[in-house]
Write a protein that holds these residues in place. Structure first.
Motif, PDB file in Angstrom:
ATOM      1  N   ARG A  43       0.807  -1.224   0.000  1.00 26.59           N
ATOM      2  CA  ARG A  43       0.000   0.000   0.000  1.00 26.59           C
ATOM      3  C   ARG A  43       0.839   1.273   0.000  1.00 26.59           C
ATOM      4  NH1 ARG A  43      -2.644  -4.142   1.681  1.00 26.59           N
ATOM      5  NH2 ARG A  43      -4.913  -4.257   1.586  1.00 26.59           N
ATOM      6  N   VAL A  44       2.149   1.135   0.015  1.00 26.42           N
ATOM      7  CA  VAL A  44       3.036   2.296  -0.053  1.00 26.42           C
ATOM      8  C   VAL A  44       3.460   2.495  -1.500  1.00 26.42           C
ATOM      9  CG1 VAL A  44       5.244   3.280   0.655  1.00 26.42           C
ATOM     10  CG2 VAL A  44       3.866   2.007   2.312  1.00 26.42           C
ATOM     11  N   ALA A  45       3.197   3.669  -2.043  1.00 24.28           N
ATOM     12  CA  ALA A  45       3.494   3.954  -3.444  1.00 24.28           C
ATOM     13  C   ALA A  45       4.921   4.445  -3.616  1.00 24.28           C
ATOM     14  CB  ALA A  45       2.521   5.003  -3.984  1.00 24.28           C
ATOM     15  N   ARG A  46       5.595   3.902  -4.594  1.00 24.03           N
ATOM     16  CA  ARG A  46       6.893   4.449  -5.012  1.00 24.03           C
ATOM     17  C   ARG A  46       6.654   5.778  -5.729  1.00 24.03           C
ATOM     18  NH1 ARG A  46      12.129   2.580  -4.353  1.00 24.03           N
ATOM     19  NH2 ARG A  46      12.568   2.500  -6.597  1.00 24.03           N
ATOM     20  N   TRP A  47       7.676   6.623  -5.747  1.00 23.53           N
ATOM     21  CA  TRP A  47       7.634   7.894  -6.473  1.00 23.53           C
ATOM     22  C   TRP A  47       6.499   8.794  -5.990  1.00 23.53           C
ATOM     23  CZ3 TRP A  47      11.853   8.359  -9.551  1.00 23.53           C
ATOM     24  CH2 TRP A  47      12.482   7.184  -9.940  1.00 23.53           C
ATOM     25  N   ASN A  48       6.119   8.641  -4.723  1.00 23.87           N
ATOM     26  CA  ASN A  48       5.019   9.430  -4.152  1.00 23.87           C
ATOM     27  C   ASN A  48       3.745   9.340  -4.984  1.00 23.87           C
ATOM     28  OD1 ASN A  48       6.438  10.283  -1.915  1.00 23.87           O
ATOM     29  ND2 ASN A  48       7.153  12.179  -2.860  1.00 23.87           N
ATOM     30  N   GLY A  49       3.579   8.195  -5.667  1.00 20.81           N
ATOM     31  CA  GLY A  49       2.372   7.986  -6.461  1.00 20.81           C
ATOM     32  C   GLY A  49       2.378   8.654  -7.820  1.00 20.81           C
ATOM     33  N   GLN A  50       3.471   9.335  -8.167  1.00 27.08           N
ATOM     34  CA  GLN A  50       3.540  10.039  -9.448  1.00 27.08           C
ATOM     35  C   GLN A  50       3.994   9.077 -10.548  1.00 27.08           C
ATOM     36  OE1 GLN A  50       2.462  13.297  -9.866  1.00 27.08           O
ATOM     37  NE2 GLN A  50       1.735  12.898  -7.792  1.00 27.08           N
ATOM     38  N   THR A  51       3.159   8.089 -10.823  1.00 27.33           N
ATOM     39  CA  THR A  51       3.475   7.079 -11.819  1.00 27.33           C
ATOM     40  C   THR A  51       2.266   6.815 -12.707  1.00 27.33           C
ATOM     41  OG1 THR A  51       2.919   5.384 -10.163  1.00 27.33           O
ATOM     42  CG2 THR A  51       5.256   5.893 -10.472  1.00 27.33           C
ATOM     43  N   ARG A  52       2.546   6.271 -13.884  1.00 24.02           N
ATOM     44  CA  ARG A  52       1.498   5.945 -14.833  1.00 24.02           C
ATOM     45  C   ARG A  52       0.795   4.652 -14.416  1.00 24.02           C
ATOM     46  NH1 ARG A  52       5.980   7.138 -18.553  1.00 24.02           N
ATOM     47  NH2 ARG A  52       5.670   9.225 -19.432  1.00 24.02           N
ATOM     48  N   ALA A  56      -1.173   2.247  -8.187  1.00 25.59           N
ATOM     49  CA  ALA A  56       0.125   2.725  -7.732  1.00 25.59           C
ATOM     50  C   ALA A  56       1.154   1.617  -7.911  1.00 25.59           C
ATOM     51  CB  ALA A  56       0.045   3.129  -6.260  1.00 25.59           C
ATOM     52  N   PHE A  57       2.386   2.012  -8.201  1.00 25.78           N
ATOM     53  CA  PHE A  57       3.478   1.044  -8.228  1.00 25.78           C
ATOM     54  C   PHE A  57       4.037   0.977  -6.814  1.00 25.78           C
ATOM     55  CE2 PHE A  57       7.855  -0.357  -8.839  1.00 25.78           C
ATOM     56  CZ  PHE A  57       7.666  -1.463  -9.661  1.00 25.78           C
ATOM     57  N   MET A  96      10.140   7.751   1.252  1.00 31.97           N
ATOM     58  CA  MET A  96      10.496   9.134   0.952  1.00 31.97           C
ATOM     59  C   MET A  96      11.466   9.165  -0.212  1.00 31.97           C
ATOM     60  SD  MET A  96      11.112  11.105   4.550  1.00 31.97           S
ATOM     61  CE  MET A  96       9.833  11.237   5.793  1.00 31.97           C
ATOM     62  N   ILE A  97      11.311  10.141  -1.101  1.00 25.17           N
ATOM     63  CA  ILE A  97      12.261  10.289  -2.188  1.00 25.17           C
ATOM     64  C   ILE A  97      13.627  10.668  -1.603  1.00 25.17           C
ATOM     65  CG2 ILE A  97      10.523  10.870  -3.907  1.00 25.17           C
ATOM     66  CD1 ILE A  97      11.243  13.801  -3.535  1.00 25.17           C
ATOM     67  N   SER A  98      14.693  10.230  -2.270  1.00 20.88           N
ATOM     68  CA  SER A  98      16.049  10.383  -1.733  1.00 20.88           C
ATOM     69  C   SER A  98      16.424  11.818  -1.383  1.00 20.88           C
ATOM     70  CB  SER A  98      17.064   9.802  -2.723  1.00 20.88           C
ATOM     71  OG  SER A  98      16.876   8.420  -2.858  1.00 20.88           O
ATOM     72  N   PRO A  99      16.101  12.830  -2.220  1.00 21.65           N
ATOM     73  CA  PRO A  99      16.470  14.202  -1.845  1.00 21.65           C
ATOM     74  C   PRO A  99      15.859  14.631  -0.508  1.00 21.65           C
ATOM     75  CG  PRO A  99      15.873  14.090  -4.153  1.00 21.65           C
ATOM     76  CD  PRO A  99      15.493  12.781  -3.556  1.00 21.65           C
ATOM     77  N   PHE A 100      14.631  14.196  -0.246  1.00 19.80           N
ATOM     78  CA  PHE A 100      14.002  14.582   1.010  1.00 19.80           C
ATOM     79  C   PHE A 100      14.629  13.837   2.191  1.00 19.80           C
ATOM     80  CE2 PHE A 100      10.389  14.855   4.077  1.00 19.80           C
ATOM     81  CZ  PHE A 100      10.374  16.244   4.165  1.00 19.80           C
ATOM     82  N   LYS A 101      15.045  12.588   1.961  1.00 21.75           N
ATOM     83  CA  LYS A 101      15.747  11.848   3.015  1.00 21.75           C
ATOM     84  C   LYS A 101      17.002  12.592   3.444  1.00 21.75           C
ATOM     85  CE  LYS A 101      14.372   7.058   2.024  1.00 21.75           C
ATOM     86  NZ  LYS A 101      14.876   5.717   1.651  1.00 21.75           N
ATOM     87  N   SER A 102      17.718  13.154   2.463  1.00 20.03           N
ATOM     88  CA  SER A 102      18.955  13.870   2.791  1.00 20.03           C
ATOM     89  C   SER A 102      18.666  15.130   3.592  1.00 20.03           C
ATOM     90  CB  SER A 102      19.726  14.216   1.509  1.00 20.03           C
ATOM     91  OG  SER A 102      18.997  15.123   0.705  1.00 20.03           O
ATOM     92  N   VAL A 103      17.528  15.768   3.319  1.00 25.89           N
ATOM     93  CA  VAL A 103      17.134  16.950   4.088  1.00 25.89           C
ATOM     94  C   VAL A 103      16.798  16.562   5.531  1.00 25.89           C
ATOM     95  CG1 VAL A 103      15.370  18.739   4.319  1.00 25.89           C
ATOM     96  CG2 VAL A 103      16.327  18.233   2.078  1.00 25.89           C
ATOM     97  N   VAL A 143      18.881  -0.710 -10.725  1.00 25.02           N
ATOM     98  CA  VAL A 143      18.347  -1.198 -12.000  1.00 25.02           C
ATOM     99  C   VAL A 143      16.831  -1.034 -12.025  1.00 25.02           C
ATOM    100  CG1 VAL A 143      17.954  -3.248 -13.417  1.00 25.02           C
ATOM    101  CG2 VAL A 143      20.232  -2.799 -12.474  1.00 25.02           C
ATOM    102  N   SER A 144      16.186  -1.461 -10.936  1.00 26.49           N
ATOM    103  CA  SER A 144      14.736  -1.320 -10.857  1.00 26.49           C
ATOM    104  C   SER A 144      14.329   0.148 -10.917  1.00 26.49           C
ATOM    105  CB  SER A 144      14.210  -1.965  -9.570  1.00 26.49           C
ATOM    106  OG  SER A 144      12.796  -1.913  -9.517  1.00 26.49           O
ATOM    107  N   ALA A 145      15.041   0.991 -10.166  1.00 26.75           N
ATOM    108  CA  ALA A 145      14.701   2.412 -10.137  1.00 26.75           C
ATOM    109  C   ALA A 145      14.830   3.049 -11.515  1.00 26.75           C
ATOM    110  CB  ALA A 145      15.583   3.140  -9.132  1.00 26.75           C
ATOM    111  N   TYR A 146      15.859   2.658 -12.267  1.00 29.11           N
ATOM    112  CA  TYR A 146      16.033   3.201 -13.626  1.00 29.11           C
ATOM    113  C   TYR A 146      14.811   2.881 -14.491  1.00 29.11           C
ATOM    114  CZ  TYR A 146      17.598   3.603 -18.455  1.00 29.11           C
ATOM    115  OH  TYR A 146      17.668   3.930 -19.780  1.00 29.11           O
ATOM    116  N   HIS A 147      14.400   1.618 -14.484  1.00 28.34           N
ATOM    117  CA  HIS A 147      13.265   1.220 -15.327  1.00 28.34           C
ATOM    118  C   HIS A 147      11.958   1.849 -14.831  1.00 28.34           C
ATOM    119  CE1 HIS A 147      15.443  -1.439 -17.936  1.00 28.34           C
ATOM    120  NE2 HIS A 147      15.952  -2.103 -16.909  1.00 28.34           N
ATOM    121  N   GLU A 148      11.799   1.947 -13.531  1.00 25.73           N
ATOM    122  CA  GLU A 148      10.616   2.608 -12.989  1.00 25.73           C
ATOM    123  C   GLU A 148      10.561   4.060 -13.464  1.00 25.73           C
ATOM    124  OE1 GLU A 148      10.589   2.172  -8.699  1.00 25.73           O
ATOM    125  OE2 GLU A 148      11.345   0.124  -8.924  1.00 25.73           O
ATOM    126  N   ALA A 149      11.720   4.732 -13.411  1.00 26.74           N
ATOM    127  CA  ALA A 149      11.777   6.136 -13.804  1.00 26.74           C
ATOM    128  C   ALA A 149      11.352   6.316 -15.263  1.00 26.74           C
ATOM    129  CB  ALA A 149      13.188   6.674 -13.586  1.00 26.74           C
TER     130      ALA A 149
END
Length: 214
Positions: A43-52, A56-57, A96-103, A143-149
């Motif tokens: 039930r947790v969406a990757r990419w904050n749900g911003q996917t086609r 949700a993926f 959380m997306i990686s940039p926000f994790k760093s914040v 690898v997975s993240a690249y294809h998801e993107a």
């Protein structure tokens, strides 16, 4: 999570559908259940749900792909299990997306690490994985993240490559990235866990028998 000397850490409880109550800041392996993990990650969406797609993926679907890649490299069952569970903390703290994790900084990372260690211990894995295993899982994750993107999140291939690197070959079928309904992903995650857990237990049993035979 800083606190004054001698003070007790705050407790942040999450109640699970299994009835368990997990302290997110000081998690006990005894409060970790695979059914809760599968239910949450599906039930947790990757990419904050911003996917086609119509669904949700989910992190659970991503985890299944990462495990498939690690298994294809010839990894033994326990490290495949570690790959399946590599994002397990997100069943309670979200993705959380990686940039926000760093914040968020070190406190977020510490919570994530404690949760991962509790999950690993619950299922017979070391709290910290060997460096080579971590590297293999991270490579599969990228690898997975690249294809998801590219396939789901609207990235151009060149842009995705700058963030995740371009895979040397098509290591997984594009159809694997088609988002599927929550219930199906949860069921698939639990089934794969059960198969890997059984393999790990059988392997441990064989080692014990061999040791007894001397």
């Amino acid at each position: 999570m800083s606190r004054t000397a001698g003070s007790k850490p705050a407790r942040v409880w999450q109640r699970m559908l299994s009835g368990r109550r997990l302290d997110l800041l000081d998690p006990s392996p005894l409060d970790v259940e695979i059914e809760d993990i599968a239910h949450g990650l599906a039930r947790v969406a990757r990419w904050n749900g911003q996917t086609r797609g119509d669904h949700a993926f989910s992190v659970a679907q991503h985890s299944l792909i990462v495990e498939t890649l690690v298994a294809a490299s010839g990894a033994e069952p326990r490290w495949c299990l570690a790959a399946l569970l590599h994002d397990a903390p997100e069943y309670v703290i979200g993705d959380m997306i990686s940039p926000f994790k760093s914040v968020m900084g070190g406190d977020y990372k510490l919570v994530e690490q404690r949760l991962q260690a509790a999950v690993n211990l619950r299922f017979g894995l070391p709290p910290s994985l060997p460096a080579g295993v971590e590297k293999a899982i991270k490579a599969a994750d990228r690898v997975s993240a690249y294809h998801e993107a590219v396939l789901l999140a609207g990235f151009a291939a060149k842009e995705a490559a700058t963030f995740f690197g371009r895979p040397a070959a098509e290591l997984v079928e594009p159809a694997a990235f088609t988002p599927v309904p929550i219930a199906a992903t949860e069921k698939a995650f639990l089934a794969r866990f059960a198969a890997l857990d059984a393999e790990c237990r059988a392997g441990a049993h064989d080692v014990a028998r061999a040791a007894l035979r001397g």
